[in-house]
Design an enzyme around this catalytic site. Structure first.
Site, mmCIF file in Angstrom:
data_model
loop_
_atom_site.group_PDB
_atom_site.id
_atom_site.type_symbol
_atom_site.label_atom_id
_atom_site.label_comp_id
_atom_site.label_asym_id
_atom_site.label_seq_id
_atom_site.Cartn_x
_atom_site.Cartn_y
_atom_site.Cartn_z
ATOM 1 N N LYS A 113 17.012 29.220 53.365
ATOM 2 C CA LYS A 113 16.257 29.941 52.327
ATOM 3 C C LYS A 113 15.692 31.267 52.849
ATOM 4 O O LYS A 113 15.412 32.178 52.075
ATOM 5 C CB LYS A 113 15.158 29.049 51.777
ATOM 6 C CG LYS A 113 15.738 27.877 51.004
ATOM 7 C CD LYS A 113 14.687 26.974 50.415
ATOM 8 C CE LYS A 113 15.313 25.903 49.532
ATOM 9 N NZ LYS A 113 16.107 24.905 50.294
HETATM 10 C C1 LIG Z 1 17.161 24.216 49.826
HETATM 11 C C2 LIG Z 1 18.076 23.580 50.781
HETATM 12 C C3 LIG Z 1 19.334 23.080 50.383
HETATM 13 C C4 LIG Z 1 19.797 23.103 48.943
HETATM 14 O O1 LIG Z 1 20.115 24.390 48.470
HETATM 15 P P1 LIG Z 1 20.222 24.678 46.899
HETATM 16 O O2 LIG Z 1 20.384 26.131 46.789
HETATM 17 O O3 LIG Z 1 18.927 24.188 46.308
HETATM 18 O O4 LIG Z 1 21.384 23.909 46.381
HETATM 19 C C5 LIG Z 1 20.167 22.544 51.357
HETATM 20 N N1 LIG Z 1 19.775 22.447 52.646
HETATM 21 C C6 LIG Z 1 18.570 22.899 53.063
HETATM 22 C C7 LIG Z 1 18.195 22.740 54.490
HETATM 23 C C8 LIG Z 1 17.683 23.484 52.153
HETATM 24 O O5 LIG Z 1 16.489 23.921 52.575
#
Ligand SMILES: *Cc1c(COP(=O)(O)O)cnc(C)c1O
Length: 468
Positions: A113
């Site tokens: 993120k």
């Molecule tokens: C948020 C997150 C995801 C999922 O991503 P999306 O965009 O919500 O599908 C997968 N792995 C990690 C480590 C995350 O922080």
């Protein structure tokens, strides 16, 4: 470029106008009127670009109301070696012939993120300064979003962050990531309750328009368009790194990461398959297999060892569904009103669901035992230590692997954040990146509160009035 709502009821607006919006006023999600198409010459020119150059070439198309010089400066300030550990930003690591890991978790919070949120922090500060405005970001986290948002916004001018988290329910590492921040603009609220209690408080605050306006409340949540746009970049970077057409295995929850792949492909990038990997919370896998999309009740959501994918519904999915109905907002609105009423949407046997095959999305799910086996296998066969979310992606990705097509698996977090599962899988402690060695021992700063909307509002009101 103008942005419209998936439900067809919002007036088209430029990028900066939708930058800090959660939902569109009609309850839909913003997306571009049309995806930009890259010419073969543009694509060819991109092959040799650095991450920063590529980010500018792509984001300038989506954010065309930000002056090019400003946008370039903000991108150059965001995607640096200092922040992401190397100039590659998202390095591609070869595990085996035709099998790759795309490192998306080298940012400050060690989760993918960061790639979007670090940019958003800089965009936010820039736009607020330009318009002489302030913003109070209120959010809820179960573990990864909170640290990413706080690392992106700490110390930024004219922004304060109020992050609600479930007291005692995150990994000690995740809690320490947030609670150890001493920046004056970061307010951690540890709620006596579970993640859903935190989210309910945030929803109640978002629904109180008078309070929101008075205290200039905003959100930087998973449906933010700018997050999707920033994530498009690394699909390009990865395809160029592996030499052309590739399939991507994406650990998915709110469908933001894999949807960015759909956007990249719609722009002309040669992506073969987009492989959606879920954990036991398999809302998305069920849809792609059967055409039925069923929102889970809070009590049905399982607490798993890949917790950032523990979702009851998938908030960006509406943007993809908009494409399935051919960009017809009225049609999408009717379908989504049905979903809101019934909690289920059944597209099986419809032309809409037949379009899924044309978009080359496939899926699969993974269990705790699968995660352990995959972590063990990747460690033993390739000497790479992957986190449980990445393991969900690798497990499902390998099930869909095709001869002669490079498979790129997204590494969405570092193993050190989930040391308990790593110990269970391979009996050793993940190594810590430099700078994180003593994280849990640093002094912590947070307020403990009940899951009480009035109490949280009072706290925000007091803190925001002090800062003016
Ligand atoms: C948020 C997150 C995801 C999922 O991503 P999306 O965009 O919500 O599908 C997968 N792995 C990690 C480590 C995350 O922080």
């Amino acid at each position: 470029m103008l942005y419209v709502s998936t439900r067809g009821g919002a007036k088209p607006q430029p990028f900066t106008a939708v930058l800090f919006e959660g939902l569109a006023p009609d309850g839909g999600l913003f997306l571009p009127e049309e995806f930009p198409r890259l010419s073969p010459a543009e694509l060819a020119a991109m092959r040799s670009m650095s991450y920063r150059e590529l980010a500018f070439a792509i984001l300038a198309k989506f954010a065309d109301d930000i002056p090019a010089g400003d946008l370039k400066r903000l991108i150059d300030k965001t995607y640096t070696k200092e922040i992401f550990g190397g100039d590659d930003i998202t390095p591609v690591k070869k595990l085996d012939s035709g099998l790759f890991l795309l490192g998306l978790s080298n940012g400050p919070s060690l989760a993918f993120k960061d790639i979007a949120l670090q940019l958003i922090g800089n965009l936010l500060e820039h736009v607020l300064e330009k318009h002489g405005k302030r913003l109070n970001v209120v959010g809820a986290t179960s573990g990864d979003t909170g640290p990413s948002a706080e690392y992106a916004l700490r110390g930024k001018k004219n922004v304060q962050v109020f992050m609600l988290s479930p007291e005692g329910r995150m990994s000690p590492f995740q809690a320490a990531q947030m609670y150890s921040l001493q920046d004056a603009n970061i307010f951690n609220i540890a709620v006596r309750g579970v993640f859903d209690d935190c989210q309910d408080v945030v929803k109640a605050i978002s629904g109180d328009f008078a309070f929101k306006a008075r205290h200039r409340i905003g959100a930087v949540n998973s449906i933010n368009w700018a997050r999707v746009a920033a994530q498009v970049v690394y699909y390009f970077k990865a395809c160029f790194a592996v030499g052309g057409e590739a399939s991507f295995a994406v650990p998915s929850g709110n469908f933001g990461n894999v949807y960015a792949g759909h956007v990249a492909r719609s722009m002309g990038l040669p992506i073969r398959k987009l492989i959606v990997a879920t954990n036991e919370n398999d809302v998305l896998d069920e849809f792609f297999r059967t055409g039925r999309y069923r929102v889970r009740k809070a009590a049905e959501v399982k607490a798993t060892s890949s917790p950032s994918m523990d979702i009851s519904k998938s908030s960006n999915f509406e943007r993809y569904a908009y494409d399935l109905v051919g960009g017809d907002g009225a049609k999408l609105r009717a379908i989504w009103e049905g979903l809101d009423r019934e909690g289920t949407l059944d597209l099986s046997g419809t032309g809409y669901f037949r379009r899924v095959a044309a978009t080359r999305f496939v899926s699969g799910s993974s269990t705790h035992a699968d995660r352990l086996a995959t972590i063990r296998r990747v460690w033993k066969d390739y000497g790479a230590m992957i986190d449980p979310h990445t393991a969900d992606g690798v497990k499902v990705g390998l099930e869909h692997r095709e001869e002669g097509v490079p498979l790129v698996c997204m590494e969405t977090a570092q193993s050190t954040k989930f040391s308990k599962t790593i110990r269970e899988a391979i009996g050793r402690e993940p190594s810590r990146p430099a700078g994180f060695e003593n994280l849990e021992k640093l002094p912590q700063r947070f307020e403990v509160m009940d899951a009480d909307v009035g109490q949280v509002k009072h706290y925000i009101a007091t803190a925001t009035s002090r800062s003016v």
